[in-house]
Design a protein around this motif. Structure first.
Motif, mmCIF file in Angstrom:
data_model
loop_
_atom_site.group_PDB
_atom_site.id
_atom_site.type_symbol
_atom_site.label_atom_id
_atom_site.label_comp_id
_atom_site.label_asym_id
_atom_site.label_seq_id
_atom_site.Cartn_x
_atom_site.Cartn_y
_atom_site.Cartn_z
ATOM 1 N N TYR A 142 0.838 -1.217 0.000
ATOM 2 C CA TYR A 142 0.000 0.000 0.000
ATOM 3 C C TYR A 142 0.864 1.255 0.000
ATOM 4 N N PHE A 143 1.903 1.262 0.839
ATOM 5 C CA PHE A 143 2.792 2.422 0.907
ATOM 6 C C PHE A 143 3.612 2.582 -0.371
ATOM 7 N N THR A 144 3.997 1.463 -0.981
ATOM 8 C CA THR A 144 4.766 1.548 -2.227
ATOM 9 C C THR A 144 3.963 2.264 -3.303
ATOM 10 N N ALA A 145 2.720 1.814 -3.490
ATOM 11 C CA ALA A 145 1.868 2.432 -4.505
ATOM 12 C C ALA A 145 1.506 3.867 -4.121
ATOM 13 N N GLY A 146 1.162 4.071 -2.852
ATOM 14 C CA GLY A 146 0.783 5.402 -2.404
ATOM 15 C C GLY A 146 1.932 6.391 -2.501
ATOM 16 N N SER A 147 3.136 5.947 -2.134
ATOM 17 C CA SER A 147 4.306 6.819 -2.223
ATOM 18 C C SER A 147 4.612 7.169 -3.668
ATOM 19 N N ALA A 148 4.457 6.191 -4.553
ATOM 20 C CA ALA A 148 4.707 6.451 -5.977
ATOM 21 C C ALA A 148 3.765 7.521 -6.499
ATOM 22 N N LEU A 149 2.493 7.451 -6.099
ATOM 23 C CA LEU A 149 1.526 8.466 -6.516
ATOM 24 C C LEU A 149 1.899 9.845 -5.969
ATOM 25 N N SER A 150 2.271 9.879 -4.690
ATOM 26 C CA SER A 150 2.608 11.152 -4.059
ATOM 27 C C SER A 150 3.873 11.754 -4.669
ATOM 28 N N ILE A 151 4.892 10.924 -4.864
ATOM 29 C CA ILE A 151 6.150 11.412 -5.427
ATOM 30 C C ILE A 151 5.937 11.885 -6.857
ATOM 31 N N GLY A 152 5.142 11.134 -7.621
ATOM 32 C CA GLY A 152 4.838 11.544 -8.991
ATOM 33 C C GLY A 152 4.159 12.895 -9.033
ATOM 34 N N ALA A 153 3.213 13.109 -8.111
ATOM 35 C CA ALA A 153 2.508 14.391 -8.067
ATOM 36 C C ALA A 153 3.458 15.521 -7.678
ATOM 37 N N LEU A 154 4.365 15.247 -6.736
ATOM 38 C CA LEU A 154 5.323 16.263 -6.313
ATOM 39 C C LEU A 154 6.305 16.609 -7.428
ATOM 40 N N VAL A 155 6.743 15.584 -8.152
ATOM 41 C CA VAL A 155 7.654 15.823 -9.275
ATOM 42 C C VAL A 155 6.949 16.655 -10.346
ATOM 43 N N ALA A 156 5.708 16.276 -10.652
ATOM 44 C CA ALA A 156 4.943 17.014 -11.658
ATOM 45 C C ALA A 156 4.738 18.465 -11.249
ATOM 46 N N GLY A 157 4.636 18.694 -9.939
ATOM 47 C CA GLY A 157 4.435 20.041 -9.443
ATOM 48 C C GLY A 157 5.729 20.802 -9.217
ATOM 49 N N GLY A 158 6.853 20.183 -9.574
ATOM 50 C CA GLY A 158 8.145 20.846 -9.426
ATOM 51 C C GLY A 158 8.585 21.023 -7.991
ATOM 52 N N GLN A 159 8.129 20.131 -7.090
ATOM 53 C CA GLN A 159 8.431 20.287 -5.678
ATOM 54 C C GLN A 159 9.510 19.336 -5.175
ATOM 55 N N VAL A 160 10.156 18.614 -6.077
ATOM 56 C CA VAL A 160 11.264 17.733 -5.720
ATOM 57 C C VAL A 160 12.526 18.274 -6.378
ATOM 58 N N GLY A 161 13.478 18.715 -5.559
ATOM 59 C CA GLY A 161 14.706 19.301 -6.082
ATOM 60 C C GLY A 161 15.926 18.494 -5.717
ATOM 61 N N VAL A 162 17.077 18.974 -6.122
ATOM 62 C CA VAL A 162 18.342 18.288 -5.847
ATOM 63 C C VAL A 162 18.605 18.206 -4.350
ATOM 64 N N ASP A 163 18.273 19.263 -3.614
ATOM 65 C CA ASP A 163 18.469 19.250 -2.162
ATOM 66 C C ASP A 163 17.666 18.130 -1.498
ATOM 67 N N HIS A 164 16.458 17.893 -1.990
ATOM 68 C CA HIS A 164 15.628 16.815 -1.439
ATOM 69 C C HIS A 164 16.259 15.453 -1.697
ATOM 70 N N LEU A 165 16.763 15.257 -2.897
ATOM 71 C CA LEU A 165 17.400 13.991 -3.240
ATOM 72 C C LEU A 165 18.671 13.778 -2.414
ATOM 73 N N THR A 166 19.402 14.844 -2.206
ATOM 74 C CA THR A 166 20.621 14.759 -1.392
ATOM 75 C C THR A 166 20.295 14.393 0.048
ATOM 76 N N ALA A 167 19.280 15.046 0.599
ATOM 77 C CA ALA A 167 18.878 14.758 1.974
ATOM 78 C C ALA A 167 18.405 13.320 2.115
ATOM 79 N N ALA A 168 17.625 12.837 1.150
ATOM 80 C CA ALA A 168 17.150 11.454 1.184
ATOM 81 C C ALA A 168 18.326 10.488 1.117
ATOM 82 N N ALA A 169 19.319 10.794 0.283
ATOM 83 C CA ALA A 169 20.495 9.936 0.167
ATOM 84 C C ALA A 169 21.274 9.885 1.478
#
Length: 247
Positions: free
Chosen positions: A173-200
């Motif tokens: 459930y979380f895998t599918a739900g997270s994919a939807l949320s991340i896709g929406a955030l990417v489409a909205g331009g709300q995922v940047g390099v700083d976010h990817l760095t922090a996640a890493a």
């Protein structure tokens, strides 16, 4: 900015954030949910830039690892119905955040979870029927969107199932739900390099916590699934109410 060196001890903050994520990953790996419930409030204090996007990315990886570890345990039909309810629930969460005072909405979400947890202890024995899954998905979508408390509504429906069933179902459930949320955030331009760095930066700590959850899940499976699900649900709602009170 993540971990700004001019305002903090970077090494100490990294260690503290890693410990928080590792603890959340251990809880979720053993019970099936809880990473965001444990980590989100504390990470927001340590460094607000770590939530919500970096934590969402880390949680998505944890969900994938969970499904890979116990692939045959998931109730895929139940996941589908819960996701169907999650779609309007997500929209409801966005609408509520826009129109209602944040503290009021968070208090309502926490109250619903606490009431369900309390009823399940006293008399209620929830089952993952189609209507229940749709409602749980709706509440999960709304709560997850506005307050990072998306796990308890679905988890409570499976509290009388095996630990493998709870963990694998929620992982899917979380895998599918997270994919939807991340896709929406990417489409909205709300995922940047700083976010990817922090996640890493947080990812190794999450993996450590996930691996440590192996022995913990064996303990949970020895008759502690239901108390763990209800307890973590109530804890998450309690943390949310504390945020409302001090916010």
């Amino acid at each position: 900015m993540v971990f700004p060196p001019e305002t903090c001890d970077v090494g100490g903050v990294l260690l503290l954030a890693g410990l928080v994520v590792a603890l959340g990953a251990l809880v979720q790996g053993a019970v099936g949910f809880g990473l965001a419930l444990v980590a989100a409030p504390l990470l927001a204090i340590i460094d607000p830039a770590l939530v919500p996007v970096p934590l969402l990315l880390v949680t998505a990886v944890h969900a994938v690892l969970t499904v890979a570890r116990e692939p045959r345990g998931a109730d895929w039909t139940g996941v589908g119905w819960a996701l169907l309810g999650r779609l309007p629930g997500t929209a409801l969460g966005v609408l509520a955040v826009a129109l209602l005072p944040t503290r009021v909405f968070l208090a309502v979400v926490a109250g619903v979870v606490l009431v369900c947890a309390a009823l399940s202890v006293v008399t209620w024995r929830p089952r993952p029927t189609v209507p229940a899954l749709l409602v749980a998905g709706l509440v999960s979508g709304a709560g997850g969107t506005a307050a990072s408390i998306g796990g308890p509504p679905v988890a409570l429906l499976y509290q009388d199932r095996s630990g493998v069933r709870v963990r694998a179902t929620l992982g899917a459930y979380f895998t599918a739900g997270s994919a939807l949320s991340i896709g929406a955030l990417v489409a909205g331009g709300q995922v940047g390099v700083d976010h990817l760095t922090a996640a890493a930066v947080l990812l190794p700590a999450m993996v450590v916590g996930f691996l440590a959850s192996g022995p913990a899940r064996r303990f949970v499976d020895r008759g502690w699934v239901r108390p763990a699900v209800v307890g973590v649900s109530a804890l998450g709602a309690g943390v949310l109410l504390v945020q409302v009170a001090i916010g």
